[in-house]
Write a protein that holds these residues in place. Structure first.
Motif, PDB file in Angstrom:
ATOM      1  N   GLY A  27       8.427  25.917  27.136  1.00  0.00           N
ATOM      2  CA  GLY A  27       9.428  25.007  27.325  1.00  0.00           C
ATOM      3  C   GLY A  27      11.088  25.583  27.333  1.00  0.00           C
ATOM      4  N   ALA A  37      16.531  25.464  27.339  1.00  0.00           N
ATOM      5  CA  ALA A  37      15.243  24.516  27.555  1.00  0.00           C
ATOM      6  C   ALA A  37      15.086  23.875  28.781  1.00  0.00           C
ATOM      7  CB  ALA A  37      15.582  23.146  26.237  1.00  0.00           C
ATOM      8  N   LEU A  43      12.487  21.715  18.800  1.00  0.00           N
ATOM      9  CA  LEU A  43      12.674  22.860  18.794  1.00  0.00           C
ATOM     10  C   LEU A  43      12.027  23.533  17.658  1.00  0.00           C
ATOM     11  CD1 LEU A  43      14.422  25.797  19.523  1.00  0.00           C
ATOM     12  CD2 LEU A  43      16.055  25.013  17.913  1.00  0.00           C
ATOM     13  N   TYR A  53       9.800  28.156  20.128  1.00  0.00           N
ATOM     14  CA  TYR A  53       9.166  27.702  21.241  1.00  0.00           C
ATOM     15  C   TYR A  53       9.451  25.867  21.084  1.00  0.00           C
ATOM     16  CZ  TYR A  53       5.758  26.476  17.392  1.00  0.00           C
ATOM     17  OH  TYR A  53       5.069  26.183  16.104  1.00  0.00           O
ATOM     18  N   LEU A  54       8.864  25.099  22.189  1.00  0.00           N
ATOM     19  CA  LEU A  54       9.329  23.872  22.061  1.00  0.00           C
ATOM     20  C   LEU A  54       7.899  23.007  21.972  1.00  0.00           C
ATOM     21  CD1 LEU A  54      12.003  22.660  24.247  1.00  0.00           C
ATOM     22  CD2 LEU A  54       9.645  21.534  24.724  1.00  0.00           C
TER      23      LEU A  54
END
Lengths: 233, 243
Positions: A27, A37, A43, A53-54
């Motif tokens: 992401g 992003a 988040l 990471y997303l």
């Protein structure tokens, strides 16, 4: 330097962090020093290993090996069935992956078009060819009950940590519940309790980005079940 | 006389009123409403899903198709004939080209993402409004993309660089209140990625000098950044996040 706090919503093209010390996961992408992003999501930061990471908020189901999913029989082949998984790609269920005797040339006697089956994904290739199997515990044809479809990205909240949410749904209402990773959820029990479970699932879907959800759902279920038991008795 | 005061009283670098909303169409995978002045656009996104025109399938990556449509009652003048025409075909194509390089569908081979842009009411700058709405809808559908994109029209009216032209300004010689010095009006739709110099759409109608064009691009970039801020706010509002 991360510009947002853990758990905040980020949108595509937003500069999330600056600096090369961060490792980035799904992401995100990097241009020079800056980290951007690449999709709408929440988040997540792992402080100890400088990892960000997303978690996506929307999007279609991405099939993975080992997922239990609910699919619909779409077509017959000489050696099996084609199954619609409610995502851009369909899966193949071979005859040998189905327990019991399947008479040759009479596949529709076992599963007909439109039947819903609970299957497990055994293989996904790079060009998205999917094989599924029905050998294993808890995999069968869904004959009765009620089916509901929600966004596949909200499924982790329906399951909860170590299955806490889905176990609570089962315990409090006495329904059987199967959660497919592709967003389909099957419930079976008393017709009125099935409706209560579906209401709870809709509530989880609407409030999936908030915290403290299990308590709120428990409260709602207690209230509804009390009402149900009163009317019954 | 050089253009001193705009016909609707705005400053030369001021945009019309903007409103953006996400998730307006329930059945779509992603949808958005974008309004700038009297131009309204609804965009809906379906997919990624199976592409059934098999000759169009790409086994390396998914594809995107866009459809731009002005509703019959949307124009300022008479009724627009429903269905496609040469103008809508062209705008559908440039919209598709804007997003082709912006979104990443390598995860979805043989699939398609469909974008539909409907305009119930138009003034001017409808393709820019449509692109702004479509980029919000694509983000709402969870499609991986480099960035949201801000699209805006800039131009030259009576030797003055202006941003976000209205219909009256595009046809300035007809609507001018004072004597005009130059017959020429330039109208330049632009699409920018915020905070970068990357241009995704650049078309032009009319006549403009090199100096004015460079000035217009600078103004357009600032305007696109403003639009980006509004888009970000609209997306976060859907999830009740305050900032």
């Amino acid at each position: 330097m991360i510009k947002f706090s853990e758990g905040s919503v980020v949108v595509p093209g937003e500069a999330v962090a600056e600096g090369k010390e961060y490792r980035i996961g799904q992401g995100f992408y990097r241009v020079g020093e800056k980290v951007f992003a690449s999709r709408l999501g929440i988040l997540r930061i792992k402080e100890e290993d400088n990892f960000i990471y997303l978690v996506p908020l929307t999007g279609v189901y991405n099939p993975r090996e080992g997922d239990t999913v609910i699919g619909k029989i779409e077509d017959f082949h000489s050696l099996g069935w084609r199954i619609d998984l409610f995502c851009p790609y369909s899966a193949m269920l071979m005859v040998r992956e189905v327990p019991g005797y399947v008479p040759a040339g009479e596949l529709d006697k076992v599963f007909d078009i439109g039947d819903l089956v609970c299957v497990k994904i055994t293989k996904v290739t790079n060009n998205k060819m999917i094989d599924v199997s029905m050998n294993g515990p808890g995999l069968f044809k869904l004959n009765e009950g009620r089916i509901i479809k929600i966004s596949s990205q909200k499924i982790p909240r329906v399951i909860g940590k170590q299955g806490s949410m889905v176990n609570m749904l089962k315990d409090k209402t006495g329904c059987k519940v199967i959660v497919g990773k592709n967003g389909l959820i099957w419930t079976k029990g008393e017709p009125k309790t099935e409706i209560i479970v579906n209401e709870a699932i809709k509530m989880i879907e609407d409030l999936s980005h908030t915290s403290g959800l299990t308590d709120r759902v428990a409260e709602m279920l207690d209230k509804k079940m009390e009402e149900y038991n009163k009317n019954k008795g | 006389m050089v253009y001193k005061k705009r016909l609707d009283g705005r400053k030369f670098d001021e945009l019309r009123d903007i409103e953006a909303k996400v998730g307006v169409i329930k059945n779509a995978d992603g949808s958005a409403f974008f309004k700038i002045g009297n131009t309204h656009a609804y965009a809906s996104v379906y997919g990624p899903k199976k592409l059934y025109t098999r000759s169009m399938q790409d086994p390396k990556s998914g594809i995107i198709t866009c459809k731009y449509n002005m509703m019959p009652f949307s124009g300022a003048g008479g009724r627009v004939r429903p269905g496609g025409n040469r103008r809508s075909k062209e705008i559908s194509m440039v919209t598709e080209n804007v997003f082709k390089d912006l979104i990443d569908l390598s995860e979805y081979p043989n699939a398609v993402v469909e974008v539909y842009i409907e305009l119930p009411q138009t003034d001017a700058g409808s393709r820019c409004c449509g692109i702004c709405a479509a980029s919000l809808a694509l983000a709402d559908a969870g499609i991986p993309m480099k960035s949201l994109v801000g699209a805006i029209a800039v131009g030259l009216v009576d030797e003055k660089v202006v941003v976000d032209l209205t219909y009256e300004e595009e046809h300035y010689p007809e609507f001018a209140k004072d004597k005009i010095t130059s017959e020429h009006v330039a109208d330049i739709p632009l699409a920018f990625i915020p905070g970068s110099d990357k241009i995704f759409l650049l078309q032009m109608d009319g006549v403009i000098s090199k100096k004015s064009l460079i000035e217009a691009l600078e103004v357009g970039k600032k305007a696109a950044d403003k639009i980006f801020d509004i888009q970000v706010k609209a997306l976060k509002e859907k999830y009740n996040v305050e900032e």
